[in-house]
Structures are given as structure tokens and as C-alpha cells.
Motif scaffolding. Structure first.
Motif, PDB file in Angstrom:
ATOM      1  N   UNK A 164       0.806  -1.280  -0.227  1.00 11.42           N
ATOM      2  CA  UNK A 164      -0.030   0.146   0.042  1.00 11.42           C
ATOM      3  C   UNK A 164       0.953   1.217  -0.120  1.00 11.42           C
ATOM      4  N   UNK A 165       0.310   2.565  -0.404  1.00  7.36           N
ATOM      5  CA  UNK A 165       1.078   3.859  -0.314  1.00  7.36           C
ATOM      6  C   UNK A 165       1.512   3.950   1.011  1.00  7.36           C
ATOM      7  N   UNK A 166       0.847   3.564   2.150  1.00  5.30           N
ATOM      8  CA  UNK A 166       1.090   3.845   3.707  1.00  5.30           C
ATOM      9  C   UNK A 166       2.714   3.343   3.878  1.00  5.30           C
ATOM     10  N   UNK A 167       3.046   2.239   3.285  1.00  5.60           N
ATOM     11  CA  UNK A 167       4.282   1.933   3.630  1.00  5.60           C
ATOM     12  C   UNK A 167       5.251   1.899   2.397  1.00  5.60           C
ATOM     13  N   UNK A 168       4.739   1.872   1.159  1.00  7.84           N
ATOM     14  CA  UNK A 168       5.608   1.691  -0.034  1.00  7.84           C
ATOM     15  C   UNK A 168       6.221   0.435   0.149  1.00  7.84           C
ATOM     16  N   UNK A 169       7.600   0.438  -0.552  1.00  3.21           N
ATOM     17  CA  UNK A 169       8.228  -0.801  -0.683  1.00  3.21           C
ATOM     18  C   UNK A 169       9.749  -0.655   0.414  1.00  3.21           C
ATOM     19  N   UNK A 170      10.333   0.255   0.261  1.00  2.00           N
ATOM     20  CA  UNK A 170      11.465   0.392   1.072  1.00  2.00           C
ATOM     21  C   UNK A 170      11.058   0.664   2.493  1.00  2.00           C
ATOM     22  N   UNK A 171      11.541  -0.218   3.409  1.00  2.00           N
ATOM     23  CA  UNK A 171      11.392  -0.217   4.915  1.00  2.00           C
ATOM     24  C   UNK A 171      10.136  -0.669   5.176  1.00  2.00           C
ATOM     25  N   UNK A 172       9.313  -1.463   4.325  1.00  2.00           N
ATOM     26  CA  UNK A 172       8.362  -2.139   4.516  1.00  2.00           C
ATOM     27  C   UNK A 172       8.617  -3.623   4.851  1.00  2.00           C
ATOM     28  N   UNK A 173       8.003  -4.519   5.358  1.00  2.00           N
ATOM     29  CA  UNK A 173       8.046  -6.023   5.192  1.00  2.00           C
ATOM     30  C   UNK A 173       6.973  -6.608   4.409  1.00  2.00           C
ATOM     31  N   UNK A 174       7.138  -8.194   4.210  1.00  3.23           N
ATOM     32  CA  UNK A 174       5.950  -8.844   3.455  1.00  3.23           C
ATOM     33  C   UNK A 174       4.931  -8.652   4.270  1.00  3.23           C
ATOM     34  N   UNK A 175       4.831  -8.603   5.262  1.00  2.14           N
ATOM     35  CA  UNK A 175       3.648  -8.900   6.122  1.00  2.14           C
ATOM     36  C   UNK A 175       2.692  -7.519   5.738  1.00  2.14           C
ATOM     37  N   UNK A 176       3.419  -6.406   5.218  1.00  2.00           N
ATOM     38  CA  UNK A 176       2.560  -5.114   4.904  1.00  2.00           C
ATOM     39  C   UNK A 176       1.940  -5.275   3.558  1.00  2.00           C
ATOM     40  N   UNK A 231      17.884 -15.773  -3.998  1.00  2.00           N
ATOM     41  CA  UNK A 231      16.364 -15.506  -4.151  1.00  2.00           C
ATOM     42  C   UNK A 231      16.160 -13.883  -3.668  1.00  2.00           C
ATOM     43  N   UNK A 232      15.063 -13.248  -4.359  1.00  2.00           N
ATOM     44  CA  UNK A 232      14.901 -11.904  -4.050  1.00  2.00           C
ATOM     45  C   UNK A 232      13.669 -11.767  -3.079  1.00  2.00           C
ATOM     46  N   UNK A 233      14.078 -11.055  -2.091  1.00  2.06           N
ATOM     47  CA  UNK A 233      12.951 -10.849  -0.899  1.00  2.06           C
ATOM     48  C   UNK A 233      11.520 -10.346  -1.563  1.00  2.06           C
ATOM     49  N   UNK A 234      11.556  -9.135  -2.203  1.00  2.00           N
ATOM     50  CA  UNK A 234      10.397  -8.316  -2.568  1.00  2.00           C
ATOM     51  C   UNK A 234       9.869  -9.026  -3.800  1.00  2.00           C
ATOM     52  N   UNK A 235      10.631  -9.551  -4.621  1.00  2.00           N
ATOM     53  CA  UNK A 235      10.259 -10.175  -5.816  1.00  2.00           C
ATOM     54  C   UNK A 235       9.637 -11.583  -5.755  1.00  2.00           C
ATOM     55  N   UNK A 236      10.074 -12.429  -4.788  1.00  2.00           N
ATOM     56  CA  UNK A 236       9.881 -13.743  -5.025  1.00  2.00           C
ATOM     57  C   UNK A 236       9.466 -14.270  -3.528  1.00  2.00           C
ATOM     58  N   UNK A 237      10.200 -14.085  -2.502  1.00  2.00           N
ATOM     59  CA  UNK A 237      10.172 -14.826  -1.239  1.00  2.00           C
ATOM     60  C   UNK A 237       8.784 -14.189  -0.368  1.00  2.00           C
ATOM     61  N   UNK A 238       8.676 -12.991  -0.509  1.00  2.00           N
ATOM     62  CA  UNK A 238       7.680 -12.333   0.322  1.00  2.00           C
ATOM     63  C   UNK A 238       6.347 -12.806  -0.285  1.00  2.00           C
ATOM     64  N   UNK A 239       6.065 -12.480  -1.594  1.00  2.00           N
ATOM     65  CA  UNK A 239       4.806 -13.026  -2.317  1.00  2.00           C
ATOM     66  C   UNK A 239       4.408 -14.188  -1.911  1.00  2.00           C
ATOM     67  N   UNK A 240       5.408 -15.203  -2.170  1.00  2.00           N
ATOM     68  CA  UNK A 240       5.021 -16.708  -1.797  1.00  2.00           C
ATOM     69  C   UNK A 240       4.686 -16.897  -0.274  1.00  2.00           C
ATOM     70  N   UNK A 241       5.563 -16.167   0.495  1.00  2.00           N
ATOM     71  CA  UNK A 241       5.332 -16.378   2.001  1.00  2.00           C
ATOM     72  C   UNK A 241       3.963 -15.973   2.232  1.00  2.00           C
ATOM     73  N   UNK A 242       3.606 -14.938   1.779  1.00  2.00           N
ATOM     74  CA  UNK A 242       2.057 -14.532   2.153  1.00  2.00           C
ATOM     75  C   UNK A 242       1.226 -15.565   1.918  1.00  2.00           C
TER      76      UNK A 242
END
Length: 376
Positions: A180-192, A314-325
């Protein structure tokens, strides 16, 4: 041939009849039988054949989103991304796999299908009124796509995971994380993430989507035009699996980065355990098919630890975080491979941040954490 097409048409009318009410059509509970934990006797007692039965009707995409996704803008971005996955599906059916003559930011030679899929994702983001920023694994930089200034989401994607196996005509996929806009990407986590999607392109195209109460699978049209309904209209997407659950125990393993077993005694011990206890090896070298099977077989463990001589890829934002959710919404677990904590709690400090990963059946991820991660 005409007779075969007629049979397909007749079958599609009954199979994809609209559900009277999504609330009363339980896709997972009544007519779908989960794959048994220890396989079924067929060619081998270690094979895992589906026992999913055909239903009389399937809920449409809109039926499910209206019921299971409360936020209107999130529904919109999901539909925009599914449209992109449909476009990639059609492109893959006609495009040759050739070297494009260019390289991505990491120096990897780009294939024609990589470029096509990436361009389609960028086009979808630029045309969406709810997307403000995009970032591609092919060019890991967050870029503004929102000319009107009304966008809400930052979308990160790997346009075509499996470039090393796509020339074999093996299954490949697209992974998408949405913040979301409230977190953006940098500084956010996959849980966001507000949602994530993973598409797999094989004989069929199916997409996993994280909704409010769990993980759902949508299947792309049963013909190039879509799924014909009794009234003669066409439904491009139907819900083929609802509120998927991943069993805490499993007998399927997908071991990536086996070179690390030379450096990490715990990983070698884990692989030996899988073999000695007669787990079934299911590993293609593509992250999407190797993890996606956990949702169709309702079990499995994917492991990708790191070592000094075999660092994280593995890339955190592109691969790991989407699958982990998706996995955690289905009752599974993920591990960052370092602390043993969920990959969803790792802060994203760089677009191209890399990570180790273990993901899948909860008890197997716990075993990975216990045996593989060195305790200080």
C-alpha cells in the motif's frame, strides 16, 4: 476434431455454470478431496495423484472477490494483475524462446519471453488507475507509473520466473507482491502486503491469490475465449480451489541450492533424512512450480539455505515475500534461513535484497530451523 471440440464445449457449459451463491458453494469442503499425505497406489506408492473431483459449478472471479476481498481498490488491482497474467499466457503460446540480445541489471541474458512478459506487466501498471509505482526483477528500481497521482499501490514482480527451464517448455510463472501507499516498498515488510499473486503457466494457467481469509486459486479460461456459461456468455476466470490449506506434515521435498550441503552439515543431515524416510523428490529448478505444488498437493517443503560458497539468490520483494504471504495464509510457515523467523517479518531495505528461504508445511519448516540454522 469437430467432434472433440463439441465434447469440450458441452463439458465447459456444465462445468463452469455460475454458482448460485458463493456462500453456499464450498469448493474445498465438499466436492474436493485433498491429496492424501502418503500418496496413492498407482505407478508408485510415492506418487501423489490428484483426487480432486469435477464440480457441477464454479464461482466466478467477481463472486469470490466481492465476498472475500473487502477493499474495492484491492479488488481492482487483483483484476488488473490477472488481466496481465492472461496476456502473458497468450504471449507464451506464440513466442519463441530466443536470446533477446540484451541483459538485465544483473548481467543475465534476457530471453524474448522475459522481455515480453515484463513489458506486459509494465503496461498493466501504467494503465491501472490504482497503481502508483512498479518495480521489476529485470530492472530493480521503483518507478512511478501514476500520471494522474491517484494510485494506491506499489507493485513488485518477477515477470517470468524460470528462464533457465522455459526453453524446455517446462512450467514457469509470474510472482507479484503488492504494497500500500502507506508503507511503500523500502522499509516495509512482506507482512505489509495487501495481497500477492503467483501465476503458473503450464498446460493450464492458474493463479494463487491472497484474499482476506486465505489463499484461493483461479483458473484461466477453458478455451481461448474463456469459460462458456449456460447463457452463452464467457467467464475468463473461475475459482478452482478455495481457502487452500497446507498440511503441517509432508512427504514431498524440493531441495534447492544443494551445493550448500557441502558447507552446512545441518542441510546435509536434512537431505539425508528426506531420503532415508522415503520422501518424494519433486524439484524442477523453477521456484514457481516447486512451491506452487504445495497448494495442489496440500503439502511440501522447499528449502534454499545459503553458505559462504553458495550465497543467497532469491529476491525478498520479488519472490520470497509474495510466496510467503500465500503459504502462511494457507497454514504453512516460512523461514528467513538466518534467525528462523518468518520471511514476512524481514524488513525490505533494498529493492534487490536477497534472502535464504525455507517454506511450506509447518512442521518441516520447524525441522529446517532446528537442524540447518546455526545457533550462536
Amino acid at each position: 476434431m469437430k467432434f472433440l471440440l463439441a465434447l469440450i464445449s458441452i463439458s465447459s457449459v456444465s462445468a463452469f455454470a455460475p454458482a448460485a451463491s458463493f456462500k453456499t458453494t464450498s469448493i474445498a469442503a465438499s466436492s474436493v478431496t485433498n491429496t492424501q499425505l502418503y500418496g496413492e497406489y498407482g505407478a508408485s506408492s510415492t506418487s501423489f495423484y490428484t483426487t480432486t473431483e469435477k464440480q457441477d459449478s464454479y464461482a466466478s472471479l467477481d463472486d469470490v472477490l466481492n465476498e472475500k476481498c473487502k477493499d474495492e481498490k484491492t479488488r481492482a488491482v487483483i483484476k488488473d494483475m490477472l488481466d496481465a497474467c492472461a496476456d502473458i499466457t497468450e504471449a507464451l503460446r506464440t513466442a519463441l524462446v530466443t536470446v533477446e540480445g540484451s541483459a538485465n541489471t544483473f548481467g543475465d541474458a534476457q530471453l524474448s519471453v522475459d522481455v515480453i512478459a515484463d513489458n506486459l506487466m509494465w503496461e498493466a501498471c501504467k494503465n491501472s488507475p490504482v497503481i502508483r509505482e512498479g518495480a521489476s526483477e529485470e530492472d530493480p528500481e521503483v518507478r512511478n507509473t501514476d500520471e494522474q497521482g491517484d494510485g494506491e499501490f506499489t507493485v513488485c514482480w518477477d515477470p517470468l520466473d524460470g528462464s533457465s527451464i522455459v526453453d524446455n517448455n517446462w512450467a514457469v510463472g509470474t510472482m507479484i507482491g503488492i504494497w500500500p501507499k502507506s508503507t511503500g516498498l523500502i522499509g516495509a515488510t512482506g507482512r505489509d502486503q495487501v495481497t500477492s499473486l503467483v501465476a503458473i503457466y503450464g498446460p493450464r494457467t492458474t493463479v494463487l491469490v491472497a484474499l482476506d481469509d486465505g489463499t484461493y486459486e483461479f483458473s484461466y479460461g477453458c478455451t481461448p475465449e474463456g469459460c462458456q456459461l449456460p447463457d452463452g456468455t464467457w467467464e475468463p476466470w473461475i475459482c478452482s480451489r478455495s481457502d487452500i490449506k497446507i498440511n503441517p506434515d509432508c512427504k514431498i521435498f524440493s531441495p534447492a541450492n544443494l551445493r550448500a550441503a557441502q558447507d552446512v552439515p545441518g542441510y546435509k543431515k536434512l537431505i539425508d533424512h528426506f531420503m532415508a524416510d522415503r520422501y518424494t523428490l519433486r524439484y524442477s529448478g523453477g521456484l514457481v512450480p516447486d512451491v506452487y505444488q504445495q497448494f495442489t498437493k496440500t503439502q511440501g517443503i522447499f528449502t534454499n539455505p545459503t553458505s559462504p560458497s553458495s550465497p543467497a539468490k532469491l529476491r525478498l520483494a520479488f519472490e520470497a515475500a509474495p510466496f510467503a504471504l500465500l503459504v502462511e495464509k494457507a497454514g504453512g510457515k516460512s523461514s528467513d534461513g538466518v534467525t528462523g523467523g518468518s520471511i514476512l517479518d524481514v524488513q525490505i531495505n533494498a529493492v534487490d535484497q536477497r534472502t535464504a528461504l525455507a517454506i511450506g508445511s509447518a512442521n518441516e519448516v520447524d525441522r529446517f530451523n532446528e537442524w540447518v540454522i546455526e545457533k550462536n
